[in-house]
Design a protein around this motif. Structure first.
Motif, PDB file in Angstrom:
ATOM      1  N   ARG A  42       0.834  -1.180  -0.074  1.00 17.22           N
ATOM      2  CA  ARG A  42      -0.006  -0.070   0.060  1.00 17.22           C
ATOM      3  C   ARG A  42       0.796   1.141   0.053  1.00 17.22           C
ATOM      4  NH1 ARG A  42      -2.852  -3.029  -1.042  1.00 17.22           N
ATOM      5  NH2 ARG A  42      -5.016  -4.389  -0.216  1.00 17.22           N
ATOM      6  N   HIS A  43       0.211   2.556  -0.746  1.00 12.30           N
ATOM      7  CA  HIS A  43       0.989   3.503  -0.250  1.00 12.30           C
ATOM      8  C   HIS A  43       0.144   4.428  -0.563  1.00 12.30           C
ATOM      9  CE1 HIS A  43       3.459   7.068  -2.230  1.00 12.30           C
ATOM     10  NE2 HIS A  43       4.432   6.135  -2.886  1.00 12.30           N
ATOM     11  N   ALA A  44       0.701   5.397   0.509  1.00 10.83           N
ATOM     12  CA  ALA A  44      -0.462   6.780   0.382  1.00 10.83           C
ATOM     13  C   ALA A  44       1.059   8.324   0.403  1.00 10.83           C
ATOM     14  CB  ALA A  44      -0.708   6.803   2.441  1.00 10.83           C
ATOM     15  N   THR A  45       0.282   9.298  -0.074  1.00 13.57           N
ATOM     16  CA  THR A  45       0.872  10.781  -0.257  1.00 13.57           C
ATOM     17  C   THR A  45      -0.804  11.571   0.249  1.00 13.57           C
ATOM     18  OG1 THR A  45       0.288   9.913  -2.501  1.00 13.57           O
ATOM     19  CG2 THR A  45       2.182  10.043  -1.927  1.00 13.57           C
ATOM     20  N   LEU A  46      -1.734  11.451  -0.980  1.00 11.86           N
ATOM     21  CA  LEU A  46      -2.796  12.493  -0.331  1.00 11.86           C
ATOM     22  C   LEU A  46      -3.517  11.905   0.922  1.00 11.86           C
ATOM     23  CD1 LEU A  46      -3.897  14.741  -1.234  1.00 11.86           C
ATOM     24  CD2 LEU A  46      -5.886  13.493  -3.135  1.00 11.86           C
ATOM     25  N   GLN A  47      -3.835  10.972   1.490  1.00 16.11           N
ATOM     26  CA  GLN A  47      -4.713  10.340   2.102  1.00 16.11           C
ATOM     27  C   GLN A  47      -4.078  10.579   3.613  1.00 16.11           C
ATOM     28  OE1 GLN A  47      -7.886   8.718   1.844  1.00 16.11           O
ATOM     29  NE2 GLN A  47      -8.118   8.860   3.779  1.00 16.11           N
ATOM     30  N   LEU A  48      -3.159  10.644   3.457  1.00 18.18           N
ATOM     31  CA  LEU A  48      -2.089  11.353   4.757  1.00 18.18           C
ATOM     32  C   LEU A  48      -2.660  12.604   4.737  1.00 18.18           C
ATOM     33  CD1 LEU A  48      -0.414  10.184   6.925  1.00 18.18           C
ATOM     34  CD2 LEU A  48       1.849  10.743   5.276  1.00 18.18           C
ATOM     35  N   ILE A  49      -2.157  13.516   4.005  1.00 13.91           N
ATOM     36  CA  ILE A  49      -2.692  14.224   4.376  1.00 13.91           C
ATOM     37  C   ILE A  49      -3.822  14.822   4.337  1.00 13.91           C
ATOM     38  CG2 ILE A  49      -2.491  16.727   2.838  1.00 13.91           C
ATOM     39  CD1 ILE A  49      -0.018  15.711   1.465  1.00 13.91           C
ATOM     40  N   GLU A  50      -5.152  13.581   3.915  1.00 12.40           N
ATOM     41  CA  GLU A  50      -6.414  14.460   4.201  1.00 12.40           C
ATOM     42  C   GLU A  50      -6.257  14.226   5.313  1.00 12.40           C
ATOM     43  OE1 GLU A  50      -8.475  11.743   1.058  1.00 12.40           O
ATOM     44  OE2 GLU A  50      -7.986  14.303  -0.043  1.00 12.40           O
ATOM     45  N   ASN A  51      -5.747  13.015   6.455  1.00 13.97           N
ATOM     46  CA  ASN A  51      -6.439  12.773   7.439  1.00 13.97           C
ATOM     47  C   ASN A  51      -6.083  13.414   8.860  1.00 13.97           C
ATOM     48  OD1 ASN A  51      -7.863  10.447   6.640  1.00 13.97           O
ATOM     49  ND2 ASN A  51      -5.924   8.666   6.469  1.00 13.97           N
ATOM     50  N   HIS A  52      -4.263  13.783   8.230  1.00 10.49           N
ATOM     51  CA  HIS A  52      -3.919  15.071   9.357  1.00 10.49           C
ATOM     52  C   HIS A  52      -4.607  15.674   9.276  1.00 10.49           C
ATOM     53  CE1 HIS A  52      -0.375  16.557  11.327  1.00 10.49           C
ATOM     54  NE2 HIS A  52      -0.310  17.603  10.766  1.00 10.49           N
ATOM     55  N   THR A  53      -4.974  16.704   8.081  1.00  9.58           N
ATOM     56  CA  THR A  53      -5.310  18.193   8.474  1.00  9.58           C
ATOM     57  C   THR A  53      -7.582  18.087   8.985  1.00  9.58           C
ATOM     58  OG1 THR A  53      -4.978  18.902   6.621  1.00  9.58           O
ATOM     59  CG2 THR A  53      -6.847  19.560   6.762  1.00  9.58           C
ATOM     60  N   ALA A  54      -7.734  16.563   8.789  1.00  7.32           N
ATOM     61  CA  ALA A  54      -9.031  16.237   9.366  1.00  7.32           C
ATOM     62  C   ALA A  54      -8.365  16.372  11.016  1.00  7.32           C
ATOM     63  CB  ALA A  54      -9.847  14.974   8.902  1.00  7.32           C
ATOM     64  N   HIS A  55      -7.968  15.400  11.662  1.00  5.52           N
ATOM     65  CA  HIS A  55      -7.687  15.477  12.279  1.00  5.52           C
ATOM     66  C   HIS A  55      -6.704  16.901  12.982  1.00  5.52           C
ATOM     67  CE1 HIS A  55      -5.582  13.853  16.354  1.00  5.52           C
ATOM     68  NE2 HIS A  55      -4.854  15.348  16.204  1.00  5.52           N
ATOM     69  N   ARG A  56      -6.482  17.636  12.907  1.00  4.19           N
ATOM     70  CA  ARG A  56      -6.501  19.100  13.850  1.00  4.19           C
ATOM     71  C   ARG A  56      -8.195  19.373  13.861  1.00  4.19           C
ATOM     72  NH1 ARG A  56      -2.189  20.956   9.453  1.00  4.19           N
ATOM     73  NH2 ARG A  56      -3.719  22.926   9.037  1.00  4.19           N
ATOM     74  N   ASP A  57      -9.342  19.123  12.678  1.00  2.00           N
ATOM     75  CA  ASP A  57     -10.525  19.850  12.971  1.00  2.00           C
ATOM     76  C   ASP A  57     -10.443  19.228  14.157  1.00  2.00           C
ATOM     77  OD1 ASP A  57      -9.551  21.436  11.261  1.00  2.00           O
ATOM     78  OD2 ASP A  57     -10.844  20.360   9.662  1.00  2.00           O
ATOM     79  N   HIS A  58     -10.076  18.335  14.472  1.00  2.00           N
ATOM     80  CA  HIS A  58     -11.100  17.155  15.996  1.00  2.00           C
ATOM     81  C   HIS A  58      -9.988  16.893  16.761  1.00  2.00           C
ATOM     82  CE1 HIS A  58     -13.534  16.113  12.164  1.00  2.00           C
ATOM     83  NE2 HIS A  58     -14.194  16.067  13.060  1.00  2.00           N
ATOM     84  N   CYS A  59      -9.396  17.051  17.424  1.00  2.00           N
ATOM     85  CA  CYS A  59      -7.736  16.952  18.397  1.00  2.00           C
ATOM     86  C   CYS A  59      -8.377  17.634  19.248  1.00  2.00           C
ATOM     87  CB  CYS A  59      -6.416  17.333  18.004  1.00  2.00           C
ATOM     88  SG  CYS A  59      -5.239  16.959  19.217  1.00  2.00           S
TER      89      CYS A  59
END
Length: 58
Positions: free
Chosen positions: A29-46
């Motif tokens: 598995r390879h992740a680029t954009l998904q990693l960034i999207e998950n990180h951004t979403a986390h900042r909104d809910h952390c």
């Protein structure tokens, strides 16, 4: 070695980080954009980063 997890974070802040999970069984598995999207979403809910209305200062 049968399984690897590699995370690449280029030295430039504008370069896209990526992650790769690989195993000799054929799993890959390879992740680029998904990693960034998950990180951004986390900042909104952390709970440590998102302001909580009505919270009092310590």
């Amino acid at each position: 070695m049968t399984a690897l997890l590699t995370i690449t974070a280029p030295p430039s802040w504008s370069a896209m980080p990526s992650g790769r999970s690989w195993c000799v069984c054929g799993y890959e598995r390879h992740a680029t954009l998904q990693l960034i999207e998950n990180h951004t979403a986390h900042r909104d809910h952390c709970p440590l980063l998102a302001p909580v209305e009505g919270r009092t200062a310590a």
